[in-house]
Design an enzyme around this catalytic site. Structure first.
Site, PDB file in Angstrom:
ATOM      1  CG  HIS A  23      -9.186 -46.967  28.816  1.00  0.00           C
ATOM      2  ND1 HIS A  23      -9.100 -47.603  30.023  1.00  0.00           N
ATOM      3  CD2 HIS A  23      -7.966 -46.421  28.603  1.00  0.00           C
ATOM      4  CE1 HIS A  23      -7.889 -47.438  30.530  1.00  0.00           C
ATOM      5  NE2 HIS A  23      -7.179 -46.718  29.684  1.00  0.00           N
ATOM      6  CG  ASP A  75     -19.277 -50.070  28.565  1.00  0.00           C
ATOM      7  OD1 ASP A  75     -18.250 -49.377  28.529  1.00  0.00           O
ATOM      8  OD2 ASP A  75     -20.106 -50.025  29.494  1.00  0.00           O
TER       9      ASP A  75
HETATM   10  P1  ADQ Z   1     -16.569 -45.813  31.900  1.00  0.00           P
HETATM   11  O1  ADQ Z   1     -17.344 -45.540  30.671  1.00  0.00           O
HETATM   12  O2  ADQ Z   1     -16.556 -44.741  32.905  1.00  0.00           O
HETATM   13  O3  ADQ Z   1     -15.065 -46.242  31.572  1.00  0.00           O
HETATM   14  P2  ADQ Z   1     -16.935 -48.350  33.505  1.00  0.00           P
HETATM   15  O4  ADQ Z   1     -15.951 -49.332  33.003  1.00  0.00           O
HETATM   16  O5  ADQ Z   1     -18.240 -48.947  33.872  1.00  0.00           O
HETATM   17  O6  ADQ Z   1     -17.257 -47.165  32.493  1.00  0.00           O
HETATM   18  O7  ADQ Z   1     -16.318 -47.688  34.780  1.00  0.00           O
HETATM   19  C1  ADQ Z   1     -17.042 -46.803  35.557  1.00  0.00           C
HETATM   20  C2  ADQ Z   1     -16.382 -46.676  36.931  1.00  0.00           C
HETATM   21  O8  ADQ Z   1     -17.023 -45.595  37.601  1.00  0.00           O
HETATM   22  C3  ADQ Z   1     -16.586 -47.924  37.774  1.00  0.00           C
HETATM   23  O9  ADQ Z   1     -15.414 -48.182  38.491  1.00  0.00           O
HETATM   24  C4  ADQ Z   1     -17.735 -47.538  38.691  1.00  0.00           C
HETATM   25  O10 ADQ Z   1     -17.698 -48.128  39.955  1.00  0.00           O
HETATM   26  C5  ADQ Z   1     -17.557 -46.044  38.818  1.00  0.00           C
HETATM   27  N1  ADQ Z   1     -18.882 -45.438  39.071  1.00  0.00           N
HETATM   28  C6  ADQ Z   1     -19.921 -45.351  38.219  1.00  0.00           C
HETATM   29  N2  ADQ Z   1     -20.965 -44.788  38.840  1.00  0.00           N
HETATM   30  C7  ADQ Z   1     -20.585 -44.516  40.096  1.00  0.00           C
HETATM   31  C8  ADQ Z   1     -21.215 -43.937  41.237  1.00  0.00           C
HETATM   32  N3  ADQ Z   1     -22.464 -43.508  41.208  1.00  0.00           N
HETATM   33  N4  ADQ Z   1     -20.495 -43.816  42.363  1.00  0.00           N
HETATM   34  C9  ADQ Z   1     -19.230 -44.237  42.410  1.00  0.00           C
HETATM   35  N5  ADQ Z   1     -18.584 -44.798  41.377  1.00  0.00           N
HETATM   36  C10 ADQ Z   1     -19.246 -44.929  40.247  1.00  0.00           C
HETATM   37  C11 ADQ Z   1     -14.280 -46.382  30.370  1.00  0.00           C
HETATM   38  C12 ADQ Z   1     -14.891 -47.232  29.265  1.00  0.00           C
HETATM   39  C13 ADQ Z   1     -15.226 -48.625  29.798  1.00  0.00           C
HETATM   40  C14 ADQ Z   1     -13.971 -49.265  30.391  1.00  0.00           C
HETATM   41  C15 ADQ Z   1     -13.290 -48.329  31.371  1.00  0.00           C
HETATM   42  C16 ADQ Z   1     -11.940 -48.864  31.825  1.00  0.00           C
HETATM   43  O11 ADQ Z   1     -16.061 -46.614  28.741  1.00  0.00           O
HETATM   44  O12 ADQ Z   1     -15.748 -49.459  28.770  1.00  0.00           O
HETATM   45  O13 ADQ Z   1     -14.322 -50.455  31.072  1.00  0.00           O
HETATM   46  O14 ADQ Z   1     -13.080 -47.049  30.790  1.00  0.00           O
HETATM   47  O15 ADQ Z   1     -11.130 -49.175  30.745  1.00  0.00           O
END
Ligand code: ADQ
Length: 457
Positions: A156, A364
């Site tokens: 991921h 990311d």
């Molecule tokens: P993350 O590093 O966690 O994931 P991201 O892809 O942005 O990063 O996903 C975060 C998730 O958490 C999103 O669905 C977002 O809505 C949720 N989230 C964040 N802050 C929140 C809040 N305050 N309240 C509710 N929900 C919140 C890892 C990798 C990424 C990759 C994903 C999926 O680091 O690059 O995209 O996995 O593969």
């Protein structure tokens, strides 16, 4: 067709609790269609650890199976090698990486223990799909136990260039273990290129040019499978009563001013301090905009036990205080910084109320917030996404305003352009982005991966 076994550090939930992301929902869909088990860590730390009784929930056709880890595993495997070594190295942050043979041994031990507990759950026709950087060694351990089933791996987070990954002590052991997987999935073509370059340069590997790559006497299929979200589902979230409630709370507060939104776990890879400095630059470069727009940064803390995470939280509080102190007025605050999570429907409402989203990670894997923001917009009056070139999402979201997050002046100019963008242009960009999000949603991603695994079988 055999069942599917999914392995990831954290599992589930099986039922929609309003908190699960599109990823969990897509994986549960796969399990429902094929039947299967989702195996991983229970989230509990106990003395029995990986020797604890396996907890099961769900039905026989779709079940969650989890085990504990012990305090040493937590320190060495989870907080240690996974989050203090692999996470920074794979996010190009050698300066933050800790290299400890003790962490590494703990990581190998936990991978071996998880393989040992998984083994009895595997039927002869099952396909196994392992997720993320916690389990590089899992397939190699299973192979050593005689498991011949098709096993796939999806990373991921980014896979960095050769010079970066080769700074990791015993990097060859790590990548060689990866080659025990039949299918290796990366988020982007760039990540795929980095892995294939590594195999060629460090292992004398050979790229067949059709996805198959040979190294150390093994052939794996290596592909980019860019992850998506449940696009239509998330669009619908923005219309729910929960979303409307959050919107009206925000709109009462905004009193006609525009909002920029940032949503990220507090993590140094997300570039939140750079974003705050870019906002300061924006108010310096465009003084007329003072009082017309504010940033809502929603950032739940994560991994507080790792020093680098506690440091960044302090830095953010300091920066927000500094910027608010410089610019705030009696009736206006430039940055509101909220350190908690929101239910997904409420989050969709927050996105919809925001004229601009700032998604500016320094690095990311994909970044699902960028996709959620676009999905939540109103089609006839959409907001504008500002996206870092260093998010995997930038590879397929070229209609966003693509920026270099290190260049504060460039981000400041993009904020200005986003705020001034005419409706026609906002719609044209949104339409192209949304259509691509529909084509590459979470379900398509999961089905594509499973098909690649089937092709091996
Ligand atoms: P993350 O590093 O966690 O994931 P991201 O892809 O942005 O990063 O996903 C975060 C998730 O958490 C999103 O669905 C977002 O809505 C949720 N989230 C964040 N802050 C929140 C809040 N305050 N309240 C509710 N929900 C919140 C890892 C990798 C990424 C990759 C994903 C999926 O680091 O690059 O995209 O996995 O593969």
């Amino acid at each position: 067709m055999g069942r599917v076994i999914i392995v990831s550090n954290r599992v589930g939930p099986l039922k929609d609790t309003g908190k699960a992301g599109g990823l969990a929902v897509a994986l549960v869909d796969v399990l429902r269609e094929r039947g299967g088990t989702w195996f991983g860590w229970s989230g509990e730390i106990s003395e029995a650890g990986t020797f604890s009784e396996m907890k099961k929930e769900g039905s026989r056709s779709v079940e969650l199976a989890t085990i504990d880890i012990d305090p040493t595993d937590n320190a060495e495997f989870y907080a240690g090698y996974a989050n203090r070594t692999l996470w920074p190295v794979l996010h190009y942050r050698l300066d933050l990486a800790e290299f400890s043979p003790v962490f590494e041994a703990g990581y190998r031990r936990v991978n071996q223990r998880f393989a040992d507990r998984l083994r009895p759950l595997i039927g002869p026709d099952d396909r196994i799909w392992v997720h993320d950087y916690h389990f590089f060694h899992l397939a190699a351990e299973l192979r050593a136990m005689g498991v011949g089933n098709p096993i796939g791996f999806f990373l991921h987070i980014p896979f960095p260039p050769v010079d970066m990954i080769s700074a990791l002590p015993r990097h060859r052991d790590l990548v060689r273990a990866l080659m025990a997987y039949d299918v290796i999935g990366l988020q982007t073509d760039r990540d795929r290129r980095h892995l294939v370059d590594y195999l060629r340069e460090e292992a004398g590997g050979f790229d067949h040019g059709d996805g198959r790559v040979e190294a150390w006497g093994r052939t794996s299929r290596i592909h980019a499978f860019p992850i998506g979200i449940d696009t239509e589902g998330f669009h619908g979230f923005a219309e729910t009563p929960e979303a409307k409630r959050e919107r009206s709370r925000l709109e009462r507060h905004l009193t006609g001013r525009r909002q920029i939104v940032g949503v990220d776990r507090i993590d140094y890879s997300k570039g939140i301090p750079h974003r705050f400095r870019a906002l300061e630059r924006f108010f310096d470069d465009y003084p007329d905009e003072r009082g017309t727009v504010s940033l809502l940064q929603v950032a739940p803390p994560s991994r507080g036990e790792v020093d680098a995470y506690a440091d960044i939280r302090r830095e953010l509080e300091h920066l927000a205080g500094h910027i608010n102190g410089r610019f705030a007025d009696l009736d206006w605050t430039p940055i509101r910084f909220i350190t908690r999570g929101f239910p997904r429907r409420g989050l969709a409402g927050i996105y919809r109320s925001s004229r601009v989203a700032l998604v500016t990670p320094l690095r990311d894997g994909m970044n699902l917030v960028a996709k959620e923001y676009v999905a939540a917009q109103k089609h006839d009056d959409p907001g504008v996404l500002i996206l870092s070139r260093f998010a995997g999402a930038a590879e397929t979201m070229g209609e966003a305003l693509i920026v270099n997050p290190y260049a504060a002046d460039e981000v400041a100019a993009a904020i200005k352009a986003a705020l001034d963008m005419p409706l026609d242009e906002r719609r044209a960009r949104h339409f192209a982005l949304y259509r691509r999000l529909l084509e590459g949603d979470a379900k398509t991603w999961a089905n594509n991966f499973i098909s690649a695994l089937e092709a091996v079988a």
